[in-house]
Design an enzyme around this catalytic site. Structure first.
Site, PDB file in Angstrom:
ATOM      1  N   ARG A 270      11.212   3.224   5.524  1.00  0.00           N
ATOM      2  CA  ARG A 270      10.967   3.220   6.971  1.00  0.00           C
ATOM      3  C   ARG A 270      11.693   2.074   7.654  1.00  0.00           C
ATOM      4  NH1 ARG A 270       4.873   3.989   9.020  1.00  0.00           N
ATOM      5  NH2 ARG A 270       4.667   1.721   8.936  1.00  0.00           N
TER       6      ARG A 270
ATOM      7  N   LYS B  73      12.101  -8.198   1.229  1.00  0.00           N
ATOM      8  CA  LYS B  73      11.106  -8.863   0.378  1.00  0.00           C
ATOM      9  C   LYS B  73       9.894  -7.956   0.238  1.00  0.00           C
ATOM     10  CE  LYS B  73       7.617 -11.288   1.056  1.00  0.00           C
ATOM     11  NZ  LYS B  73       6.813 -10.719  -0.078  1.00  0.00           N
TER      12      LYS B  73
ATOM     13  N   CYS C 130      -3.414   0.792   7.105  1.00  0.00           N
ATOM     14  CA  CYS C 130      -3.694   0.137   8.385  1.00  0.00           C
ATOM     15  C   CYS C 130      -4.199   1.118   9.441  1.00  0.00           C
ATOM     16  CB  CYS C 130      -2.446  -0.572   8.906  1.00  0.00           C
ATOM     17  SG  CYS C 130      -1.984  -2.030   7.947  1.00  0.00           S
TER      18      CYS C 130
ATOM     19  N   GLU D 295       4.291  -4.321  12.435  1.00  0.00           N
ATOM     20  CA  GLU D 295       3.154  -3.407  12.330  1.00  0.00           C
ATOM     21  C   GLU D 295       2.061  -4.184  11.613  1.00  0.00           C
ATOM     22  OE1 GLU D 295       0.602  -1.125  10.194  1.00  0.00           O
ATOM     23  OE2 GLU D 295       2.470  -0.298   9.387  1.00  0.00           O
TER      24      GLU D 295
ATOM     25  N   GLU E 223     -11.202  -5.089   8.883  1.00  0.00           N
ATOM     26  CA  GLU E 223     -10.486  -3.951   8.309  1.00  0.00           C
ATOM     27  C   GLU E 223     -10.935  -3.764   6.860  1.00  0.00           C
ATOM     28  OE1 GLU E 223      -5.926  -2.263   8.538  1.00  0.00           O
ATOM     29  OE2 GLU E 223      -6.239  -4.423   8.440  1.00  0.00           O
TER      30      GLU E 223
ATOM     31  N   ASN F  40       0.793  -1.236   0.000  1.00  0.00           N
ATOM     32  CA  ASN F  40       0.000   0.000   0.000  1.00  0.00           C
ATOM     33  C   ASN F  40       0.824   1.282   0.000  1.00  0.00           C
ATOM     34  OD1 ASN F  40       0.718  -0.767   2.613  1.00  0.00           O
ATOM     35  ND2 ASN F  40      -1.111   0.105   3.550  1.00  0.00           N
TER      36      ASN F  40
END
Length: 483
Positions: free
Chosen positions: A163, A178, A288, A254, A385, A155
């Site tokens: 990050r 990956k 998320c 995360e 979600e 996403n």
């Protein structure tokens, strides 16, 4: 297109570009058209092992590299990313679908992780104290944890890479990355950028694959990887944690989110509507930390829903490369079907559709911005979600009711609240079971802040002063004082 053609399509191992051992390739498709953009190498478990071996071979020399050298490599990479904003933004839009304006914002966000961790690389500290009994000096140093396996989602193709890569490089760790098979091109472009910035061979290795389970599990059980950083679903995170247990690999994760957004009766409605649009519609809702459950005080719920629906209905849906597009396609047909199934389930249980809610005709994985009210408590959309442009509105009467609803989930990544009462703001923020709180804002992501959640939304933090800690180990050395 030129930006796609110019990106290497092979695996990046030991500083060189290599075909997959089997010769297999995977297709990268444009979700706006359904057409293939290109083919890239599809790694096997053997390719994964070669990548780890390259990272292990490079680890000792990289750990011994001066912090300033690591810092300057990251800073040069930051500058290169900024200079190539337009090409990188277009590349992301083509492989992932987000509008160019959002893709440009992601390029800036992604680059900032390299700048932030370039500054943190030279601030890794330790300590020297005397033991309480005076017999020893306590010397504490910090060292890189070792070769890392980094797994990123589709996403935010560029930012999720920087990050994780940024703090690993700053700490002195080597890397096997990956990326998601849907969006490998941004990561492959990043390998070229870091090489140009002076990153030594073997420090970063990239394996693109459709066989994630087959490639990853042997690496985690093989005893050479010392750190796993994963962003993705809680379901997959649980599997990876189990696999890490055999060799006691350090992990940071995360995972999934189910973010509540609460609008109290004293909120500034203009601010609340704007914040909700950001929290819900950033990245087409494929985030998320996107607002998943919207709780609005009964006294203002009708006005809020009407105004939000008007804003959502005014958005232009289309190919992200086209001028004026506000909302691009979802990542694939499965993502679109999931969003639509959740809407249909909610309607079947009594929800009202104020705008959207219908599958458009034609190619591409588009779904219209949708607003639902009257959500029944047994609707699947409450516990699932959404990962799409669907705003599900429920009402509440009391503060305790809103907090109870917000916390009634196994997840705890992000939450949002809108109120002009300072006491209430602090009181509610402290009671919400989330790792991040947006107070009168719909955007919590910032490279200078610790990003992460509680409960089943993950372990550890990314970004901020603590982001580099995930890639460092403490070493204590006892030195007799001679006293």
């Amino acid at each position: 297109m030129t930006v796609v053609r110019d990106v290497p399509k092979q695996l990046f191992i030991g500083g060189g570009w290599q075909d997959a051992e089997s010769g297999r390739t995977l297709s990268v498709d444009n979700p706006a058209t359904g057409e293939e953009l290109c083919q890239v190498a599809d790694a096997s478990p053997a390719d994964g092992r070669r990548a780890v071996e390259a990272a292990v071979a490079a680890q000792a020399a990289w750990a011994a590299t001066a912090p300033r050298v690591r810092s300057e490599i990251l800073r040069r990479a930051y500058d290169i990313i900024i200079s190539r904003t337009e090409d990188l933004a277009l590349l992301m839009t083509l492989e992932m679908g987000k509008p160019l304006a959002e893709a440009r914002a992601e390029v800036a966000y992604a680059a900032e992780f390299f700048r932030w961790f370039s500054e943190e690389a030279v601030r890794i500290d330790g300590g020297l104290t005397t033991a309480p009994d005076g017999r020893n000096r306590l010397l504490v140093t910090r060292q890189p944890v070792g070769p890392c396996l980094l797994i990123t989602p589709w996403n935010f193709p560029l930012a999720m890479g920087t990050r994780k890569i940024g703090p690993a490089i700053a700490a002195g760790c080597t890397i096997v990355l990956k990326p998601a098979p849907q969006t490998p091109l941004a990561s492959l472009a990043l390998a070229e950028i870091l090489t140009e910035a002076g990153l030594p061979a073997g420090v970063l290795n990239i394996v693109t694959t459709t066989d994630a389970a087959g490639v990853v599990e042997p690496l985690l059980r093989g005893g050479q990887i010392r750190k796993l950083s994963f962003t993705g679903s809680t379901q997959v995170g649980r599997i990876l944690l189990a696999q890490c247990a055999d060799t006691v690999i350090r992990t940071s994760m995360e995972l999934g989110g189910n973010a509540p957004l609460i609008v109290f009766d004293d909120a500034d409605l203009d601010v609340a509507i704007e914040g909700t649009m950001v929290a819900k519609m950033r990245n087409m809702g494929e985030s998320c930390c996107a607002a998943n459950r919207i709780y609005v005080h009964t006294s203002i719920a009708e006005e809020f829903a009407t105004r939000l629906a008007a804003r959502m209905a005014a958005l232009t849906v289309g190919d992200g490369t086209e001028p004026g597009t506000d909302v691009g396609p979802l990542i694939d047909a499965a993502g679109r079907s999931k969003a639509h199934d959740l809407v249909r389930d909610a309607v079947k249980r009594g929800a009202t559709v104020l705008t959207g809610g219908e599958l458009p005709e034609g190619p591409g994985c588009f779904y219209p911005p949708t607003v639902l009210t009257g959500i029944a408590p047994d609707s699947a959309i409450i516990d699932t979600e959404i990962f799409g442009p669907v705003a599900a509105i429920r009402t509440f009467d009391t503060e305790d009711e809103a907090i109870a609803g917000a916390n009634d989930t196994e997840f705890g990544l992000a939450a949002y609240l809108f109120t002009q009462n300072l006491d209430r703001a602090l009181r509610v923020a402290e009671r919400l079971e989330s790792g991040m709180i947006g107070l009168n804002t719909g955007l919590v992501s910032n490279p200078a802040a610790p990003f992460g959640g509680v409960k089943q939304s993950g372990l550890g933090r990314e970004g901020g002063r603590v982001g580099i800690d995930e890639f460092l180990e403490y070493k204590y050395i006892a030195v007799p004082t001679g006293a």
